[in-house]
Design a protein around this motif. Structure first.
Motif, PDB file in Angstrom:
ATOM      1  N   GLN A 244       0.833  -1.197   0.000  1.00 57.89           N
ATOM      2  CA  GLN A 244       0.000   0.000   0.000  1.00 57.89           C
ATOM      3  C   GLN A 244       0.873   1.255   0.000  1.00 57.89           C
ATOM      4  N   GLN A 245       0.552   2.171  -0.921  1.00 53.05           N
ATOM      5  CA  GLN A 245       1.280   3.436  -1.007  1.00 53.05           C
ATOM      6  C   GLN A 245       0.331   4.620  -1.093  1.00 53.05           C
ATOM      7  N   TRP A 246      -0.881   4.419  -0.585  1.00 52.59           N
ATOM      8  CA  TRP A 246      -1.875   5.482  -0.692  1.00 52.59           C
ATOM      9  C   TRP A 246      -1.475   6.770   0.024  1.00 52.59           C
ATOM     10  N   PRO A 247      -0.738   6.751   1.177  1.00 53.06           N
ATOM     11  CA  PRO A 247      -0.363   8.045   1.760  1.00 53.06           C
ATOM     12  C   PRO A 247       0.485   8.893   0.816  1.00 53.06           C
ATOM     13  N   ALA A 248       1.439   8.258   0.125  1.00 55.13           N
ATOM     14  CA  ALA A 248       2.247   8.996  -0.833  1.00 55.13           C
ATOM     15  C   ALA A 248       1.408   9.482  -2.006  1.00 55.13           C
ATOM     16  N   ALA A 249       0.484   8.644  -2.459  1.00 55.24           N
ATOM     17  CA  ALA A 249      -0.338   9.009  -3.616  1.00 55.24           C
ATOM     18  C   ALA A 249      -1.249  10.187  -3.322  1.00 55.24           C
ATOM     19  N   VAL A 250      -1.936  10.153  -2.175  1.00 55.62           N
ATOM     20  CA  VAL A 250      -2.894  11.236  -1.908  1.00 55.62           C
ATOM     21  C   VAL A 250      -2.186  12.545  -1.577  1.00 55.62           C
ATOM     22  N   THR A 251      -0.998  12.493  -0.949  1.00 56.07           N
ATOM     23  CA  THR A 251      -0.285  13.758  -0.723  1.00 56.07           C
ATOM     24  C   THR A 251       0.277  14.295  -2.033  1.00 56.07           C
ATOM     25  N   ALA A 252       0.620  13.408  -2.972  1.00 57.24           N
ATOM     26  CA  ALA A 252       1.043  13.870  -4.296  1.00 57.24           C
ATOM     27  C   ALA A 252      -0.116  14.553  -5.025  1.00 57.24           C
ATOM     28  N   LEU A 253      -1.298  13.972  -4.930  1.00 52.88           N
ATOM     29  CA  LEU A 253      -2.474  14.597  -5.548  1.00 52.88           C
ATOM     30  C   LEU A 253      -2.755  15.960  -4.927  1.00 52.88           C
ATOM     31  N   ALA A 254      -2.578  16.070  -3.601  1.00 52.01           N
ATOM     32  CA  ALA A 254      -2.759  17.367  -2.944  1.00 52.01           C
ATOM     33  C   ALA A 254      -1.743  18.377  -3.444  1.00 52.01           C
ATOM     34  N   GLY A 255      -0.500  17.923  -3.635  1.00 53.62           N
ATOM     35  CA  GLY A 255       0.533  18.816  -4.145  1.00 53.62           C
ATOM     36  C   GLY A 255       0.259  19.293  -5.561  1.00 53.62           C
ATOM     37  N   LEU A 256      -0.288  18.409  -6.395  1.00 53.84           N
ATOM     38  CA  LEU A 256      -0.648  18.808  -7.757  1.00 53.84           C
ATOM     39  C   LEU A 256      -1.731  19.884  -7.740  1.00 53.84           C
ATOM     40  N   ASP A 257      -2.645  19.760  -6.789  1.00 58.24           N
ATOM     41  CA  ASP A 257      -3.718  20.755  -6.688  1.00 58.24           C
ATOM     42  C   ASP A 257      -3.234  22.074  -6.090  1.00 58.24           C
ATOM     43  N   ARG A 258      -2.392  21.992  -5.051  1.00 61.30           N
ATOM     44  CA  ARG A 258      -2.020  23.191  -4.289  1.00 61.30           C
ATOM     45  C   ARG A 258      -0.769  23.870  -4.834  1.00 61.30           C
ATOM     46  N   GLU A 259       0.299  23.110  -5.057  1.00 58.33           N
ATOM     47  CA  GLU A 259       1.585  23.712  -5.375  1.00 58.33           C
ATOM     48  C   GLU A 259       1.800  23.950  -6.868  1.00 58.33           C
ATOM     49  N   LEU A 260       1.406  23.021  -7.696  1.00 57.21           N
ATOM     50  CA  LEU A 260       1.702  23.157  -9.128  1.00 57.21           C
ATOM     51  C   LEU A 260       1.165  24.459  -9.721  1.00 57.21           C
ATOM     52  N   PRO A 261      -0.067  24.895  -9.397  1.00 54.17           N
ATOM     53  CA  PRO A 261      -0.546  26.172  -9.968  1.00 54.17           C
ATOM     54  C   PRO A 261       0.247  27.391  -9.486  1.00 54.17           C
ATOM     55  N   ARG A 262       0.980  27.265  -8.376  1.00 59.65           N
ATOM     56  CA  ARG A 262       1.697  28.409  -7.811  1.00 59.65           C
ATOM     57  C   ARG A 262       3.132  28.510  -8.329  1.00 59.65           C
ATOM     58  N   VAL A 263       3.601  27.502  -9.036  1.00 56.59           N
ATOM     59  CA  VAL A 263       4.995  27.512  -9.487  1.00 56.59           C
ATOM     60  C   VAL A 263       5.337  28.763 -10.297  1.00 56.59           C
ATOM     61  N   PRO A 264       4.506  29.195 -11.244  1.00 53.36           N
ATOM     62  CA  PRO A 264       4.856  30.428 -11.974  1.00 53.36           C
ATOM     63  C   PRO A 264       5.052  31.632 -11.055  1.00 53.36           C
ATOM     64  N   ASP A 265       4.253  31.742  -9.991  1.00 51.16           N
ATOM     65  CA  ASP A 265       4.430  32.841  -9.028  1.00 51.16           C
ATOM     66  C   ASP A 265       5.765  32.703  -8.306  1.00 51.16           C
ATOM     67  N   TYR A 266       6.127  31.479  -7.943  1.00 53.63           N
ATOM     68  CA  TYR A 266       7.407  31.259  -7.273  1.00 53.63           C
ATOM     69  C   TYR A 266       8.568  31.666  -8.169  1.00 53.63           C
TER      70      TYR A 266
END
Length: 365
Positions: A244-266
């Motif tokens: 089982q690797q669901w903890p890594a998977a769901v935190t990755a999905l959260a990162g795609l939602d939260r962090e990826l859209p902010r990369v251009p601002d960074y």
């Protein structure tokens, strides 16, 4: 760094009200909140890679415009499989790597020790190889590896035209092109193209879920359906088919939602931060301006003095400037890597200069 110093530094960073470089260390409770944000925790966990892991694979394949993506517990494992695939398909045991690339610097030469491959270096310059350097390789290679960005050269990227030329050159010599895209998320602003457009230039791309995105761990290898089928077999053989690797998977999905859209601002703000830091006495920034939201900073002080100053500033003022300083080959000159993320977005040029002055006054004591 001793364990006591590391723990003291982490405690000081966690207690800071303002952070210029990096982010506040996540607690296990923070990770639990990421899990809540990244998926339906009332659903079933994965069973050897289905459920939320499959959801993540499909999301990444869609983002990169590839036929498939395969989840791996580590990027090192994913990259070994990519290189092995190229060698098996072409019958060539030589791969083209950069001496500052991840396989040479941080994977203990696993491609050679585990898979029996050997490397050739198209260039030793602190940048990715050019199309001409690929064309002029002295022997056939199965795979050409390009790291986007090349971290140990200072997070540097080619231009889009240079990258497309390298892609054509690799195909012209009969080699696969593999992107070490651990931080490919950071590369779109400089290259001026989407993730799918970038990935379309390569035969395979590896991405990390904890670098930039802030997930717990994990990686993915993307490419054709044939590569994915091969990768799943070799992932199992390498011991990466985890129950089982669901903890890594769901935190990755959260990162795609939260962090990826902010990369251009960074990335945009990293240019502001770099300009302010380059104005400090004796400072040097590279690349200037930064290609991503990470860059290198040199200052004319010993590393110990700068690390002590960073810790003192954090403990006395609850302000984190920059740590992780290392001495260089030039006596009295130290270097660190600056990461501009969400905590740094509120910093103005004036504030950076004022805090830098207090930081350097401590380093000079």
């Amino acid at each position: 760094m001793s364990d006591n110093t590391r723990q003291r530094r982490l405690a000081a960073l966690s207690a800071c009200d303002r952070i210029l470089s990096g982010t506040r260390p996540a607690t296990m409770r923070d990770r639990l909140a990421d899990m809540e944000a990244g998926g339906d925790l009332d659903g079933r966990p994965d069973f050897y890679g289905d459920g939320p892991v499959t959801t993540l694979e499909e999301r990444v394949a869609d983002l990169l415009g590839t036929e498939a993506a395969v989840f791996f517990p580590t990027g090192t494992m994913a990259q070994q499989v990519a290189l092995r695939y190229g060698a098996d398909r072409t019958g060539r045991s030589t791969v083209a790597l950069h001496p500052l690339g991840h396989q040479e610097m941080h994977e203990r030469h696993a491609y050679a020790q585990v898979s029996g491959l050997r490397s050739v270096w198209p260039t030793t310059a602190p940048r990715n190889p050019t199309a001409d350097e690929i064309t002029e390789l002295g022997e056939p290679v199965s795979t050409v590896v390009i790291e986007l960005p090349l971290r140990d050269a200072g997070f540097v990227l080619p231009t889009w035209d240079e990258l497309t030329a390298v892609s054509a050159a690799a195909r012209a010599i009969g080699a696969r092109l593999h992107f070490d895209g651990a931080r490919i998320w950071d590369s779109t602003p400089h290259l001026g193209h989407s993730l799918s457009e970038i990935a379309s230039l390569a035969d395979s791309t590896y991405v990390s879920f904890y670098k930039t995105l802030g997930g717990i761990s994990g990686a993915a290898l993307t490419g054709t359906a044939e590569l994915a089928s091969y990768a799943r077999v070799w992932r199992h053989r390498y011991g990466g088919d985890v129950f089982q690797q669901w903890p890594a998977a769901v935190t990755a999905l959260a990162g795609l939602d939260r962090e990826l859209p902010r990369v251009p601002d960074y990335v945009r703000h990293a240019r502001t931060v770099a300009a302010a830091l380059s104005a400090l006495p004796g400072a040097r920034v590279s690349p200037e301006p930064p290609h991503t939201h990470r860059f290198r900073l040199w200052l004319p002080y010993p590393a110990q003095a700068l690390n002590d100053a960073a810790l003192a500033l954090a403990e006395e003022e609850k302000v984190w400037f920059a740590a992780g300083w290392q001495d260089t080959d030039v006596p009295g000159i130290a270097m660190t890597e600056i990461t501009v993320a969400a905590p740094a977005l509120a910093w103005t040029t004036k504030e950076i200069s004022e805090v830098a002055e207090r930081f350097l006054s401590r380093a000079a004591r």
